[in-house]
Design a protein around this motif. Structure first.
Motif, PDB file in Angstrom:
ATOM      1  N   UNK A  75      38.951 -18.008  -3.051  1.00 26.07           N
ATOM      2  CA  UNK A  75      37.798 -17.108  -3.068  1.00 26.07           C
ATOM      3  C   UNK A  75      38.180 -15.694  -2.640  1.00 26.07           C
ATOM      4  N   UNK A  76      39.377 -15.257  -3.064  1.00 27.30           N
ATOM      5  CA  UNK A  76      39.816 -13.898  -2.790  1.00 27.30           C
ATOM      6  C   UNK A  76      40.384 -13.670  -1.405  1.00 27.30           C
ATOM      7  N   UNK A  77      40.465 -14.726  -0.595  1.00 26.34           N
ATOM      8  CA  UNK A  77      40.974 -14.609   0.772  1.00 26.34           C
ATOM      9  C   UNK A  77      42.287 -15.356   0.920  1.00 26.34           C
ATOM     10  N   UNK A  78      43.242 -14.739   1.610  1.00 28.06           N
ATOM     11  CA  UNK A  78      44.532 -15.384   1.859  1.00 28.06           C
ATOM     12  C   UNK A  78      44.437 -16.305   3.064  1.00 28.06           C
ATOM     13  N   UNK A  79      45.117 -17.434   2.994  1.00 26.49           N
ATOM     14  CA  UNK A  79      45.169 -18.392   4.098  1.00 26.49           C
ATOM     15  C   UNK A  79      46.629 -18.744   4.369  1.00 26.49           C
ATOM     16  N   UNK A  80      46.981 -18.857   5.639  1.00 26.40           N
ATOM     17  CA  UNK A  80      48.352 -19.186   6.008  1.00 26.40           C
ATOM     18  C   UNK A  80      48.445 -20.518   6.719  1.00 26.40           C
ATOM     19  N   UNK A  81      49.454 -21.297   6.369  1.00 24.20           N
ATOM     20  CA  UNK A  81      49.713 -22.586   7.031  1.00 24.20           C
ATOM     21  C   UNK A  81      51.171 -22.603   7.460  1.00 24.20           C
TER      22      UNK A  81
END
Length: 228
Positions: free
Chosen positions: A152-158
């Motif tokens: 949804x246009x947002x970056x996520x980091x794992x």
């Protein structure tokens, strides 16, 4: 023949062409369908069977894009004419200008995604082809692995650890047979200092994984499971 200009706008699309509308995973799905058509043409002589294969490939690909414009349909329609490897390669090459690049990242944005990684080096961003990415993955210090996804246009980091298995298996992200390793991440559970380890086997080489992904479903499920 689609002629591609050298200039490109910020969507990653070449100037003068319709807006980019194909994600990397969707491009890979289309690529898989061309392989099916080429294999069917090479191994079968039944015209009716080949027509069914072409119809199914067309139907499956168009189903990926519920709201196609007439211009976008014209871009995808040549799929039905793919018979040989050369046809497939030419068709896929003409699709490249319409592939949406992965959301732009910088060294600073990566540091914000992984604030606890004080010595984060990050990948060589200038070497990445963002049009061929559904996620960014890299390994540091031999076992520390970082994944960056977009939703949804947002970056996520794992952040987690990768234990190499030295064997082939099914990747939880791309669902293909490849050299896999056990990716494990700590997730906070009930209580201030209670953590649970979650993980699964994924491709050791994220480039290989990105070239295999033909749906974002498993990638999103994998990340959501780690973040619970």
């Amino acid at each position: 023949m689609i002629h591609v200009k050298e200039t490109a706008d910020r969507t990653g699309n070449a100037g003068g062409l319709p807006e980019a509308f194909i994600r990397n995973d969707q491009f890979n799905f289309i690529k898989d369908q061309t392989r099916i058509l080429v294999t069917g043409q090479a191994t079968g002589n039944d015209a009716e069977v080949l027509n069914v294969l072409r119809h199914l490939a067309h139907e499956k690909v168009f189903k990926l894009f519920p709201n196609l414009t007439q211009e976008q349909k014209a871009v995808l329609n040549p799929l039905a004419q793919v018979k040989e490897t050369a046809d497939a390669e030419a068709f896929l090459e003409q699709l490249r200008p319409y592939v949406i690049p992965f959301k732009a990242v910088t060294d600073q944005s990566l540091k914000k995604l992984f604030p606890k990684a004080k010595k984060l080096k990050g990948p060589k961003l200038e070497a990445l082809d963002f049009k061929k990415l559904s996620y960014i993955g890299w390994v540091e210090s031999s076992t520390l692995m970082y994944l960056v996804t977009e939703k949804d246009g947002t970056l996520h980091g794992v952040q987690g650890t990768l234990t190499r298995s030295h064997k082939k298996g099914i990747c939880s992200i791309c669902n293909r047979h490849s050299e896999v390793g056990l990716f494990t991440a700590k997730t906070k559970s009930s209580g201030q200092d209670n953590y649970t380890k979650r993980g699964n086997y994924i491709c050791q080489n994220s480039d290989t994984c990105n070239s295999n992904i033909n749906s974002l479903d498993r990638l999103n499920e994998f990340v959501e499971r780690l973040q619970k």
